[in-house]
Design a protein around this motif. Structure first.
Motif, PDB file in Angstrom:
ATOM      1  N   SER A  38       0.822  -1.215   0.000  1.00 24.14           N
ATOM      2  CA  SER A  38       0.000   0.000   0.000  1.00 24.14           C
ATOM      3  C   SER A  38       0.851   1.258   0.000  1.00 24.14           C
ATOM      4  N   SER A  39       2.088   1.170   0.493  1.00 24.09           N
ATOM      5  CA  SER A  39       2.968   2.344   0.520  1.00 24.09           C
ATOM      6  C   SER A  39       3.549   2.657  -0.847  1.00 24.09           C
ATOM      7  N   LYS A  40       3.334   1.777  -1.826  1.00 22.26           N
ATOM      8  CA  LYS A  40       3.853   1.988  -3.173  1.00 22.26           C
ATOM      9  C   LYS A  40       2.753   2.314  -4.175  1.00 22.26           C
ATOM     10  N   CYS A  41       1.680   2.886  -3.695  1.00 27.80           N
ATOM     11  CA  CYS A  41       0.591   3.288  -4.594  1.00 27.80           C
ATOM     12  C   CYS A  41       1.118   4.267  -5.639  1.00 27.80           C
ATOM     13  N   VAL A  42       0.753   4.044  -6.893  1.00 27.96           N
ATOM     14  CA  VAL A  42       1.252   4.867  -8.000  1.00 27.96           C
ATOM     15  C   VAL A  42       0.477   6.177  -8.044  1.00 27.96           C
ATOM     16  N   THR A  43       1.200   7.292  -8.021  1.00 27.99           N
ATOM     17  CA  THR A  43       0.586   8.614  -8.048  1.00 27.99           C
ATOM     18  C   THR A  43       0.696   9.303  -9.403  1.00 27.99           C
ATOM     19  N   ALA A  44       1.721   8.963 -10.190  1.00 32.35           N
ATOM     20  CA  ALA A  44       1.911   9.595 -11.500  1.00 32.35           C
ATOM     21  C   ALA A  44       2.767   8.673 -12.363  1.00 32.35           C
ATOM     22  N   VAL A  45       2.517   8.713 -13.672  1.00 33.07           N
ATOM     23  CA  VAL A  45       3.269   7.890 -14.626  1.00 33.07           C
ATOM     24  C   VAL A  45       3.566   8.714 -15.870  1.00 33.07           C
ATOM     25  N   SER A  46       4.603   8.284 -16.595  1.00 28.47           N
ATOM     26  CA  SER A  46       4.958   8.901 -17.867  1.00 28.47           C
ATOM     27  C   SER A  46       5.749   7.889 -18.679  1.00 28.47           C
ATOM     28  N   ILE A  47       5.569   7.918 -19.996  1.00 29.86           N
ATOM     29  CA  ILE A  47       6.209   6.952 -20.867  1.00 29.86           C
ATOM     30  C   ILE A  47       6.782   7.650 -22.090  1.00 29.86           C
ATOM     31  N   ILE A  48       7.965   7.178 -22.528  1.00 31.93           N
ATOM     32  CA  ILE A  48       8.524   7.559 -23.816  1.00 31.93           C
ATOM     33  C   ILE A  48       8.243   6.390 -24.752  1.00 31.93           C
ATOM     34  N   ASP A  49       7.230   6.537 -25.568  1.00 34.81           N
ATOM     35  CA  ASP A  49       6.741   5.456 -26.416  1.00 34.81           C
ATOM     36  C   ASP A  49       7.430   5.526 -27.770  1.00 34.81           C
ATOM     37  N   ARG A  50       8.468   4.711 -27.947  1.00 35.07           N
ATOM     38  CA  ARG A  50       9.213   4.712 -29.191  1.00 35.07           C
ATOM     39  C   ARG A  50       9.707   3.290 -29.466  1.00 35.07           C
ATOM     40  N   ASN A  51      10.176   3.069 -30.678  1.00 40.19           N
ATOM     41  CA  ASN A  51      10.594   1.729 -31.079  1.00 40.19           C
ATOM     42  C   ASN A  51      11.876   1.292 -30.379  1.00 40.19           C
ATOM     43  N   SER A  52      12.853   2.191 -30.283  1.00 37.12           N
ATOM     44  CA  SER A  52      14.133   1.842 -29.685  1.00 37.12           C
ATOM     45  C   SER A  52      14.287   2.509 -28.328  1.00 37.12           C
ATOM     46  N   HIS A  53      14.706   1.725 -27.337  1.00 38.90           N
ATOM     47  CA  HIS A  53      14.976   2.191 -25.981  1.00 38.90           C
ATOM     48  C   HIS A  53      13.796   2.968 -25.378  1.00 38.90           C
ATOM     49  N   PRO A  54      12.618   2.383 -25.281  1.00 37.70           N
ATOM     50  CA  PRO A  54      11.511   3.074 -24.600  1.00 37.70           C
ATOM     51  C   PRO A  54      11.761   3.127 -23.098  1.00 37.70           C
ATOM     52  N   LEU A  55      11.173   4.118 -22.441  1.00 32.86           N
ATOM     53  CA  LEU A  55      11.353   4.292 -21.002  1.00 32.86           C
ATOM     54  C   LEU A  55      10.007   4.547 -20.344  1.00 32.86           C
ATOM     55  N   LEU A  56       9.926   4.161 -19.086  1.00 32.77           N
ATOM     56  CA  LEU A  56       8.715   4.349 -18.290  1.00 32.77           C
ATOM     57  C   LEU A  56       9.119   4.867 -16.921  1.00 32.77           C
ATOM     58  N   ALA A  57       8.482   5.952 -16.486  1.00 33.66           N
ATOM     59  CA  ALA A  57       8.734   6.526 -15.165  1.00 33.66           C
ATOM     60  C   ALA A  57       7.482   6.370 -14.306  1.00 33.66           C
ATOM     61  N   VAL A  58       7.680   5.929 -13.055  1.00 33.84           N
ATOM     62  CA  VAL A  58       6.572   5.680 -12.134  1.00 33.84           C
ATOM     63  C   VAL A  58       6.878   6.358 -10.812  1.00 33.84           C
ATOM     64  N   ALA A  59       5.976   7.223 -10.342  1.00 30.80           N
ATOM     65  CA  ALA A  59       6.111   7.884  -9.040  1.00 30.80           C
ATOM     66  C   ALA A  59       5.151   7.227  -8.050  1.00 30.80           C
ATOM     67  N   ARG A  60       5.609   7.016  -6.827  1.00 35.92           N
ATOM     68  CA  ARG A  60       4.825   6.313  -5.812  1.00 35.92           C
ATOM     69  C   ARG A  60       4.625   7.170  -4.574  1.00 35.92           C
ATOM     70  N   THR A  61       3.734   6.714  -3.685  1.00 36.20           N
ATOM     71  CA  THR A  61       3.424   7.490  -2.481  1.00 36.20           C
ATOM     72  C   THR A  61       4.578   7.515  -1.487  1.00 36.20           C
ATOM     73  N   ASN A  62       5.525   6.580  -1.581  1.00 33.50           N
ATOM     74  CA  ASN A  62       6.703   6.646  -0.719  1.00 33.50           C
ATOM     75  C   ASN A  62       7.759   7.597  -1.266  1.00 33.50           C
TER      76      ASN A  62
END
Length: 430
Positions: A50-74
Motif C-alpha cells: 500500500s505504501s507503493k501506490c502509483v501517483t503519476a506515470v509517464s512513458i517515452i513510447d518509441r521503437n528503440s529504448h523506450p522508457l517508463l517513469a513511475v512515481a509512488r506514495t513513498n
C-alpha cells in the motif's frame, strides 16, 4: 463482487496496455489475436504494498529504448523498461518530502540523445505543495541504481494551496499546473518563467463565488499550447485560450460530480470526460455539445482516460477495478478486464505489433471492419413483397370504392324517404 455488464463485447484489435493500481502493481494487458478476442493479463510487475501506490506515470513510447517513469506514495521514482519491466534507476526524494507532499506530476522528456553504453533521460516532477524540478539522469543497463544525477533546477509554481494536475505540451516546451486553491498557470520550461496565469470566473447571479479547485487538465491541440481544457471539482469543464483572455473562453457543467479525468482526441477539438460517479462522455469543446455518452456505465470513479494514438480505441480505468476499452466512433464497449485492485493510471504501448503481422495493415483492417459494422444494411425487396404491396393497394382501393358506393346509396335512400314524407303530409292536410 466485481460488477458485470450486460452489454455484448465485440472484442479488441491487437493492443498492449500498462495499468497501475493502488497497491503499486503494474499489470500488462494484451490482446494477441487478429480476430478481436478478449484481452488478458499477461504479466505482473512488482509486489503489492500500500505504501507503493502509483501517483503519476509517464512513458517515452518509441521503437528503440523506450522508457517508463513511475512515481509512488513513498516518494520514490522508478525508471523502468516498459517491454520487460526491468528497473534502470530508482530516485528517492523521501528525505525532502512527507506523506502530505507526494509527487503528483511526472513527465519524461522524449527529445534526447541516446548512447549504447549509458542512457540519459530528463525528468520533470511536481509535488502537491508546488515544488517543481527538472533533473537530468544517466544510468547503465547493468545497474538498477542511479549512477549519476546531472543538472537539476527547482522552482515553486504556487505560493499556497495544493497542486492536483500537471501537464506538459506535445512540444515539451511549456507546462501547466493547477489545483485546490491554485489557478492554472503556464510556465516556459526553457527559462522556468511563468508566462500566463488564469483568472477565476466572476460571481454568479446570486452573488456566490466558487472557490478554485482544478482536478485535471489537458492541452487541446498537438502543436498549440495556447488552448487547453481543465476540469474542476464542481463538475465544470472550462476551455482556456491564453492568447484571448485570462478567464475561461467557454465553460459548461457535466453531470453533478467532480471531473476526475480528461483526454483530448487526435482531431484537436473533441475531448473525453470522466467524473467521480463513473459517467464518461465525448464532447465537442468548440460548442460544448455532448456528442454522446459511452454505453455501459462504470460503477466507480474514473481516474484515467487515454486515447490510442493510432487505433480508434480509448481506455478508461478507475476505482471499480476494471480496465475498459471503447470504440471512439460508436462509443460502444469493446472489452472489460477485471484487475482486482483500484486502477489509478493506464498507458498504451502504441508500438506493440503481433509477430508475423503488419502494424499498418492491422490498423486498417480494424478501421474497415468497424465501418462495415456501423454502416446500415439495405435489403433488396423481393418480388413477393412487391406482390403483397400491390395487393394491399388494391384492397385499399376496393374498400374506398365500396365505402363511396355505400354513402351514395344511403344518400339516395334518404332523399327518397324525405320525398315520400312530404307527399303524405300534403295528403293529410287535404
Amino acid at each position: 463482487m466485481p460488477r458485470t455488464t450486460t452489454l455484448e463485447c465485440s472484442g479488441c484489435p491487437p493492443f498492449r496496455a500498462l495499468t497501475f493500481d493502488a497497491l503499486g502493481l503494474i499489470k500488462v494487458v494484451e490482446a494477441r489475436h487478429k480476430n478481436r478476442q478478449l484481452p488478458q493479463v499477461v504479466e505482473r510487475w512488482g509486489d503489492p504494498q500500500s505504501s507503493k501506490c502509483v501517483t503519476a506515470v509517464s512513458i517515452i513510447d518509441r521503437n528503440s529504448h523506450p522508457l517508463l517513469a513511475v512515481a509512488r506514495t513513498n516518494n520514490q521514482i522508478e525508471i523502468l523498461c516498459p517491454v520487460n519491466g526491468d528497473t534502470h534507476a530508482t530516485i528517492s526524494d523521501a528525505n525532502d518530502l512527507d506523506e502530505d507532499n507526494n509527487i503528483i506530476g511526472l513527465h519524461l522528456f522524449a527529445k534526447q540523445n541516446l548512447e549504447l553504453t549509458s542512457r540519459h533521460c530528463s525528468l520533470l516532477t511536481c509535488t502537491t505543495k508546488g515544488t517543481a524540478s527538472i533533473r537530468s539522469i544517466e544510468f547503465d543497463d547493468t545497474s538498477s541504481e542511479t549512477s549519476c544525477i546531472g543538472s537539476s533546477e527547482t522552482w515553486n509554481v504556487c505560493s499556497g494551496g495544493n497542486i492536483s494536475c500537471c501537464k506538459v505540451d506535445r512540444n515539451e516546451k511549456f507546462a501547466l499546473f493547477g489545483g485546490k486553491g491554485v489557478e492554472i498557470n503556464i510556465w516556459d520550461l526553457d527559462n522556468t518563467t511563468k508566462i500566463w496565469n488564469s483568472k477565476p470566473p466572476p460571481k454568479d447571479s446570486l452573488g456566490i463565488f466558487t472557490p478554485t479547485w482544478f482536478t485535471s487538465a489537458t492541452f487541446l491541440m498537438k502543436d498549440d499550447h495556447r488552448k487547453f481544457v481543465a476540469g474542476t471539482n464542481n463538475h465544470q469543464v472550462r476551455l482556456y485560450d491564453i492568447s484571448a483572455q485570462r478567464r475561461p473562453v467557454f465553460s459548461f457543467d457535466f453531470r453533478e460530480t467532480p471531473i476526475k479525468a480528461l483526454a483530448e482526441d487526435v482531431d484537436g477539438y473533441s475531448i473525453y470526460v470522466g467524473n467521480g460517479s463513473g459517467d464518461m462522455a465525448s464532447i465537442d469543446i468548440r460548442t460544448g455539445k455532448l456528442l454522446g455518452c459511452f454505453s455501459g456505465k462504470c460503477s466507480g470513479s474514473i481516474r484515467s482516460i487515454v486515447r490510442h494514438p493510432e487505433l480508434p480505441v480509448i481506455a478508461s480505468c478507475g476505482l471499480d477495478s476494471y480496465l475498459r476499452l471503447w470504440d471512439t466512433k460508436t462509443r460502444q464497449l469493446l472489452s472489460a478486464v477485471f484487475l482486482k485492485q483500484h486502477i489509478m493510471h493506464v498507458l498504451f504501448d502504441s508500438n506493440f505489433v503481433l509477430e508475423g503481422t503488419d502494424k499498418e495493415q492491422t490498423t486498417t483492417e480494424f478501421k474497415v471492419s468497424k465501418e462495415v459494422e456501423a454502416s446500415p444494411l439495405k435489403r433488396k425487396k423481393s418480388s413477393k413483397n412487391k406482390e403483397h404491396m400491390l395487393d394491399g393497394r388494391e384492397r385499399k382501393k376496393i374498400s374506398r370504392q365500396s365505402k363511396e358506393r355505400r354513402m351514395s346509396e344511403a344518400q339516395e335512400i334518404e332523399g327518397k324517404t324525405h320525398g315520400l314524407g312530404r307527399k303524405l303530409k300534403l295528403v293529410t292536410q287535404k
